[in-house]
Design a protein around this motif. Structure first.
Motif, short mmCIF file in Angstrom:
data_model
loop_
_atom_site.label_atom_id
_atom_site.label_comp_id
_atom_site.label_asym_id
_atom_site.label_seq_id
_atom_site.Cartn_x
_atom_site.Cartn_y
_atom_site.Cartn_z
N ASN A 249 0.80 -1.23 0.00
CA ASN A 249 0.00 0.00 0.00
C ASN A 249 0.83 1.27 0.00
O ASN A 249 0.26 2.36 0.06
CB ASN A 249 -0.92 0.01 1.23
CG ASN A 249 -1.92 -1.13 1.20
OD1 ASN A 249 -2.66 -1.28 0.23
ND2 ASN A 249 -1.92 -1.95 2.23
N GLU A 250 2.15 1.16 -0.08
CA GLU A 250 3.00 2.34 -0.01
C GLU A 250 4.11 2.23 -1.05
O GLU A 250 4.80 1.22 -1.15
CB GLU A 250 3.61 2.46 1.40
CG GLU A 250 4.36 3.75 1.64
CD GLU A 250 4.81 3.87 3.09
OE1 GLU A 250 5.55 4.82 3.40
OE2 GLU A 250 4.42 3.01 3.91
N TYR A 251 4.27 3.30 -1.85
CA TYR A 251 5.27 3.33 -2.92
C TYR A 251 6.04 4.64 -2.87
O TYR A 251 5.46 5.70 -2.59
CB TYR A 251 4.60 3.19 -4.29
CG TYR A 251 3.96 1.85 -4.53
CD1 TYR A 251 4.64 0.85 -5.20
CD2 TYR A 251 2.68 1.57 -4.05
CE1 TYR A 251 4.05 -0.40 -5.41
CE2 TYR A 251 2.09 0.34 -4.25
CZ TYR A 251 2.78 -0.64 -4.92
OH TYR A 251 2.20 -1.87 -5.11
N GLN A 264 0.54 6.60 -0.99
CA GLN A 264 -0.07 5.68 -0.02
C GLN A 264 -1.51 5.40 -0.41
O GLN A 264 -2.24 6.29 -0.85
CB GLN A 264 0.00 6.27 1.39
CG GLN A 264 1.42 6.36 1.94
CD GLN A 264 1.44 6.88 3.36
OE1 GLN A 264 0.78 7.85 3.69
NE2 GLN A 264 2.22 6.23 4.21
N PHE A 265 -1.89 4.15 -0.24
CA PHE A 265 -3.25 3.71 -0.50
C PHE A 265 -3.86 3.21 0.81
O PHE A 265 -3.13 2.84 1.73
CB PHE A 265 -3.28 2.57 -1.53
CG PHE A 265 -2.77 2.97 -2.89
CD1 PHE A 265 -3.64 3.41 -3.87
CD2 PHE A 265 -1.41 2.89 -3.18
CE1 PHE A 265 -3.17 3.77 -5.12
CE2 PHE A 265 -0.94 3.25 -4.43
CZ PHE A 265 -1.82 3.69 -5.40
N GLY A 266 -5.18 3.17 0.86
CA GLY A 266 -5.85 2.63 2.03
C GLY A 266 -5.60 1.14 2.18
O GLY A 266 -5.21 0.46 1.22
N ALA A 267 -5.79 0.63 3.37
CA ALA A 267 -5.54 -0.79 3.65
C ALA A 267 -6.33 -1.66 2.68
O ALA A 267 -7.54 -1.48 2.48
CB ALA A 267 -5.93 -1.12 5.08
N GLY A 268 -5.62 -2.60 2.05
CA GLY A 268 -6.27 -3.53 1.14
C GLY A 268 -6.59 -2.97 -0.22
O GLY A 268 -7.17 -3.66 -1.06
N ALA A 298 8.20 -0.34 -4.03
CA ALA A 298 7.19 -0.62 -3.02
C ALA A 298 7.82 -0.81 -1.64
O ALA A 298 8.96 -1.28 -1.52
CB ALA A 298 6.41 -1.88 -3.38
N ARG A 299 7.06 -0.42 -0.61
CA ARG A 299 7.45 -0.74 0.77
C ARG A 299 7.08 -2.21 1.03
O ARG A 299 5.92 -2.59 0.89
CB ARG A 299 6.72 0.15 1.76
CG ARG A 299 7.02 -0.16 3.21
CD ARG A 299 8.30 0.53 3.67
NE ARG A 299 8.09 1.96 3.86
CZ ARG A 299 9.05 2.79 4.29
NH1 ARG A 299 10.26 2.31 4.55
NH2 ARG A 299 8.80 4.08 4.42
#
Length: 318
Positions: A249-251, A264-268, A298-299
């Motif tokens: 979810n994190e790049y 950042q994206f929301g969970a899932g 990506a993280r």
């Protein structure tokens, strides 16, 4: 293997104990793999291998016939020596220096002969029409290209990665092996032809090469099929998430070689195993015509950053 380690010794003097520091007097190893390739009638491209980090090299000195012509920091292992005479043979050597000022012996001499000068040559060569590449293990790649043409003759081929020249090959060469690459990393290379007046062709077709992971490193962690599309006031990025076993979810986005933002994206919100494409839209304020080179990583679940995606070059639009 030589190591630079500060040594603190206790010296027994007549007046008691005093601290003293052992001086570093051991020079680095001589640079290896020195090559010289004439790039034009007045320039020669000199290259050498990167040192072992344990050697503690801080800078290089490039000599021509025993005369110092250039000094470079340790992260530079190539240089164009300019202002030379056409149709002349030159010999170059390179020495390494460390932080204590110790200078290595010269590496093996490399020779090159500059091309003949051509008056008023302003016509650039054609671009190489085709480029192919393949990984040669985790840290090397072989590139091949079709020969270019020029009215006065091609004198060199320059290999670029992310807009930076990283290698120069001779006029009769249509293939080369690049070393010092990172494992599990996607690279994008282009090749340009150059003539004796230093006119460079446009880039030939870009070729992507992904180095395999080193043994024991696990699956590929780079975002796949990365694309970047410019539109008025925006850039749209799309990619396929790497298969890390969990949602990524994190790049971290890099533009022109520097990190600029974390996406950042929301969970899932991002698939865990490349099952679907991921998209993100950037708002931009830079003027139309600005050139960007982009890549992202990506993280990973362990908190570390994974391998970079392939690089994409775009021109912003109004």
């Amino acid at each position: 293997m030589r190591r630079i380690v500060p040594l603190l010794a206790l010296c027994l003097a007549a007046t008691g104990l005093a601290a003293c520091t052992a001086a570093d007097t051991t020079p680095p190893a001589a640079p290896a793999g020195i090559t010289a390739q004439a790039g034009s009638a007045t320039s020669v491209h000199v290259m050498w291998q990167a040192p072992d980090p344990a050697d503690g090299v801080t800078n290089y000195q490039v000599f021509q016939a025993g005369r110092l012509v250039r000094e470079l920091p340790a992260d530079k292992t190539m240089v164009d020596v300019t202002g030379l005479t056409p149709q002349t043979a030159y010999a170059f050597t390179v020495r390494a220096r460390d932080a204590a000022g110790n200078t290595s012996a010269p590496g093996a001499s490399a020779e090159a002969t500059t091309a003949a000068a051509k008056a008023e040559d302003r016509q650039a060569p054609t671009a190489p029409a085709r480029t192919t590449g393949r990984a040669e293990g985790p840290r090397a790649a072989t590139l091949s290209w079709t020969a270019a043409t020029d009215d006065t003759g091609v004198t060199a081929y320059d290999v670029y990665q992310a807009g930076i020249r990283i290698h120069t090959a001779g006029p009769a060469e249509t293939a080369t092996t690049l070393t010092g690459l990172q494992p599990d990393t996607a690279y994008t290379f282009t090749v340009r032809a150059r003539d004796g007046a230093d006119n460079s062709s446009p880039d030939g077709p870009a070729v992507e090469v992904t180095t395999p992971p080193s043994p024991g490193r696990g699956p590929n962690t780079a975002p796949a099929d990365f694309t970047a599309t410019a539109s008025p006031g925006a850039v749209t990025l799309t990619w396929t998430a790497p298969d890390t076993g969990r949602p990524t979810n994190e790049y971290e986005l890099h533009v022109n070689g520097r990190p600029v933002t974390v996406i950042q994206f929301g969970a899932g919100a991002v698939p865990a195993s490349g099952a679907a494409r991921v998209s993100h839209r950037l708002t931009v304020t830079e003027p139309a015509g600005t050139q960007w080179t982009l890549k992202l990583r990506a993280r990973l679940p362990d908190g570390n950053w994974g391998a970079f995606s392939a690089e994409r070059s775009i021109v912003l639009t109004a």
